[in-house]
Design a protein around this motif. Structure first.
Motif, short mmCIF file in Angstrom:
data_model
loop_
_atom_site.label_atom_id
_atom_site.label_comp_id
_atom_site.label_asym_id
_atom_site.label_seq_id
_atom_site.Cartn_x
_atom_site.Cartn_y
_atom_site.Cartn_z
N UNK A 1 9.37 -12.33 -0.83
CA UNK A 1 10.17 -11.70 -1.89
C UNK A 1 11.06 -10.67 -1.23
N UNK A 2 12.35 -10.81 -1.41
CA UNK A 2 13.32 -9.84 -0.87
C UNK A 2 13.93 -9.07 -2.02
N UNK A 3 13.84 -7.76 -1.96
CA UNK A 3 14.55 -6.91 -2.92
C UNK A 3 14.93 -5.67 -2.12
N UNK B 1 8.76 -21.88 6.29
CA UNK B 1 9.30 -22.17 4.96
C UNK B 1 9.83 -20.91 4.26
N UNK B 2 9.16 -19.79 4.45
CA UNK B 2 9.50 -18.60 3.66
C UNK B 2 10.54 -17.75 4.38
N UNK B 3 11.00 -16.70 3.72
CA UNK B 3 11.74 -15.65 4.40
C UNK B 3 10.72 -14.69 5.02
N UNK B 4 11.19 -13.59 5.55
CA UNK B 4 10.29 -12.62 6.19
C UNK B 4 9.28 -12.10 5.17
N UNK B 5 7.99 -12.27 5.51
CA UNK B 5 6.92 -11.85 4.59
C UNK B 5 6.43 -10.45 4.91
N UNK B 6 6.29 -10.16 6.18
CA UNK B 6 5.66 -8.91 6.58
C UNK B 6 6.10 -8.60 8.02
N UNK B 7 6.07 -7.33 8.37
CA UNK B 7 6.40 -6.97 9.75
C UNK B 7 5.69 -5.69 10.09
N UNK B 8 5.33 -5.53 11.36
CA UNK B 8 4.74 -4.29 11.81
C UNK B 8 4.95 -4.16 13.32
N UNK C 1 21.79 -21.74 15.69
CA UNK C 1 21.41 -22.07 14.30
C UNK C 1 21.27 -20.82 13.47
N UNK C 2 21.55 -20.96 12.20
CA UNK C 2 21.44 -19.83 11.29
C UNK C 2 20.02 -19.63 10.82
N UNK C 3 19.85 -18.63 9.97
CA UNK C 3 18.52 -18.27 9.54
C UNK C 3 18.25 -18.53 8.09
N UNK C 4 17.10 -18.05 7.67
CA UNK C 4 16.69 -18.19 6.28
C UNK C 4 16.66 -16.83 5.60
N UNK C 5 17.28 -15.84 6.19
CA UNK C 5 17.18 -14.49 5.64
C UNK C 5 18.09 -14.35 4.43
N UNK D 1 5.62 -3.96 20.65
CA UNK D 1 6.00 -5.26 20.10
C UNK D 1 6.33 -5.11 18.62
N UNK D 2 7.23 -5.93 18.15
CA UNK D 2 7.44 -6.04 16.70
C UNK D 2 6.98 -7.43 16.29
N UNK D 3 6.04 -7.44 15.34
CA UNK D 3 5.50 -8.72 14.86
C UNK D 3 6.17 -9.05 13.52
N UNK D 4 6.70 -10.25 13.42
CA UNK D 4 7.33 -10.71 12.17
C UNK D 4 6.51 -11.89 11.65
N UNK D 5 6.10 -11.80 10.38
CA UNK D 5 5.24 -12.86 9.84
C UNK D 5 5.99 -13.66 8.78
N UNK D 6 5.94 -14.97 8.92
CA UNK D 6 6.53 -15.88 7.95
C UNK D 6 5.44 -16.84 7.48
N UNK D 7 5.64 -17.44 6.31
CA UNK D 7 4.74 -18.48 5.86
C UNK D 7 5.38 -19.83 6.17
#
Lengths: 299, 211
Positions: free
Chosen positions: B96-98, A217-224, B38-42, A229-235
């Motif tokens: 939150x994106x800024x 549902x969310x955009x990118x929340x966190x990454x490390x 497919x596109x993204x949500x970014x 490896x690169x971990x990308x976290x979404x909600x």
């Protein structure tokens, strides 16, 4: 040099005022130019602001004519100084009350009031004050010191060109290009590793993203990054048997992979319950990727 | 002061442990191989045309945009461009994106906002994602300096501030890279970034140069 400058000041100031005044009085886009200025608020509507701008243009032309025809007359010099002081006052007022408004000074400028506008107005005041101190008229000056006069006029013309934002492309861009050529490009070359944005771009074009799109549902929340490896976290929200529950959707990608070097990315997808930290088994519908149509071969 | 420091450290430790736990979970996940169309949500999706989605959750989403007039705890009061008012509720699942993925602390009154979320019965929007001050404009590069690009957008001069850790460039449709050395004066470029209300500049997230 100073006396030569004060002798030539009416010519330079007259030229400047003639150019800006003609632009305001006869310009086709004066209405649009006026719309961005603080005059609209002062006078109530755009049409009156445009009319005011044209009147200012006429005044500038009149002062320019006075300065060019009677360079040492107190009336023309005084009028120039008063006009310049009026510009300074207007610019100060506009800058203080509506910092984003444009100045309306020249046809080529639309941006907010900047140092160029203030410098131009200050130069008009300075020319008006300096002109009465001249030794002779501007047309008699070249006879005595032709080389110095020519150099000074060219120099002053260059300063005036710099003071007009609209003609930047004539001198500023070539200058900046030359600087890049001489001193090299100031921005760094290729850096090690792919930026996070490149990993996100790769993820969003991956089949894994398509498969998980029902949960995320969310955009990118966190990454490390960890162990290559690169971990990308979404909600996300998982609608399972016990109703909807908030989850974390984790994607793990190769740290160096981008859309350039990895046409078919391998992405690990995990869904973790946000409250209990249990791994949630989510069926990931991996629909067959679209098959590429054969490209037409050039004959 | 000391207590705050301790607090911060234990918070970091919790965050660190959590990341290690999530890393282990992430590496145990199923591997999906392949590319999709497919596109993204970014950030860019904030500008995407609304299109029917395969995902019922997205189809239920609502969208809000405007200027933030007040930040009231985790609720943003947003004044829309057409006079409407939105109350945008942030949760700890809201992204939150800024300029980069950040936290709700970075949101200030006066910022512009695009939000995607779900309508709540009380009239608020529970936000899934917010993009703060996002702008996406076509510019011409008029100057290149160590920490900024001088840009012109139409007849307006715009300063694009570069951030070593966050600004990327994409050339000829290639992958995004931190390499900005191929930008040229006079080039057209699509600039995605965060508008800076304080000086009307842009913090540049991505420069897309066509040639």
């Amino acid at each position: 040099m100073i006396s030569l400058l004060s002798t030539l000041a009416p010519l330079l100031c007259g030229g400047l005022l003639a150019a800006t005044g003609a632009g305001k009085l006869f310009g086709r886009q004066v209405a649009r130019q006026a719309a961005g200025t603080v005059l609209v608020r002062l006078l109530g509507d755009g049409r009156r602001a445009a009319r005011a701008l044209r009147c200012v243009g006429a005044a500038e032309l009149a002062v320019a004519a006075g300065l060019l025809a009677a360079p040492r007359a107190v009336a023309s010099c005084g009028a120039a100084a008063v006009l310049g002081a009026g510009f300074l006052g207007y610019l100060g007022y506009a800058k203080a009350t509506a910092p984003r408004s444009s100045c309306g000074c020249t046809a080529g400028e639309e941006g907010p009031i900047g140092w160029r506008s203030f410098t131009r107005a200050a130069l008009v005041v300075a020319a008006g004050l300096a002109a009465p101190a001249a030794d002779g008229t501007w047309w008699s000056a070249p006879a005595g010191r032709p080389v110095a006069s020519a150099v000074l006029v060219l120099l002053a013309a260059a300063v005036l060109v710099v003071l007009f934002g609209g003609v930047d492309r004539l001198w500023l861009l070539p200058l900046r290009r030359a600087r890049l050529r001489v001193f090299g490009h100031p921005l760094g070359g290729p850096a090690a590793g792919a930026p996070v944005a490149a990993s996100v771009e790769l993820l969003e074009r991956s089949l894994a993203w398509q498969a998980a799109s029902a949960v995320v549902r969310s955009g990118l929340l966190d990454h490390w990054d960890e162990d290559g490896w690169r971990i990308l976290r979404y909600a996300g929200v998982h609608e399972g048997g016990q109703g909807a529950r908030p989850v974390n959707v984790l994607f793990a990608l190769d740290l160096a992979a981008t859309v350039d070097n990895t046409p078919r990315p391998a992405v690990r997808v995990t869904v973790v319950d946000d409250a209990t930290d249990e791994v949630v088994q989510v069926p990931l519908p991996t629909a067959a990727p679209r098959t590429l149509l054969p490209l037409a071969e050039p004959a | 002061m000391n207590t705050g420091h301790q607090h911060g450290r234990s918070g970091d430790r919790r965050g660190f442990d959590r990341r290690r736990f999530l890393t282990r979970a992430a590496l145990g996940g199923a591997t999906v191989v392949g590319a999709s169309a497919l596109g993204g949500l970014d950030a860019e999706a904030a500008f995407a045309e609304p299109m029917p989605s395969l995902d019922p959750a997205i189809a239920r989403s609502t969208f809000a945009e405007g200027r933030i007039s007040r930040v009231n705890g985790s609720v943003l009061e947003v004044k829309g461009s057409y006079g409407e008012q939105h109350l945008v509720q942030l949760t700890n699942a809201t992204s939150v994106w800024k300029l980069r993925p950040t936290t709700a602390d970075a949101i200030k009154p006066g910022d512009g906002l695009y939000a995607r979320g779900v309508d709540m019965p009380d009239g608020t929007i529970a936000a899934d994602a917010v993009w703060v001050n996002i702008v996406n404009i076509l510019c011409t590069i008029r100057g290149i300096a160590k920490d900024r690009l001088h840009l012109s957008h139409g007849r307006h001069a715009v300063v694009g501030h570069l951030h070593a850790a966050h600004t990327t460039a994409s050339y000829l449709g290639g992958a995004q890279t931190a390499d900005l050395s191929r930008l040229r004066i006079g080039q057209s470029a699509q600039i995605l970034g965060a508008w800076r209300p304080e000086d009307d500049g842009i913090d540049v997230a991505r420069v897309t140069a066509g040639h």
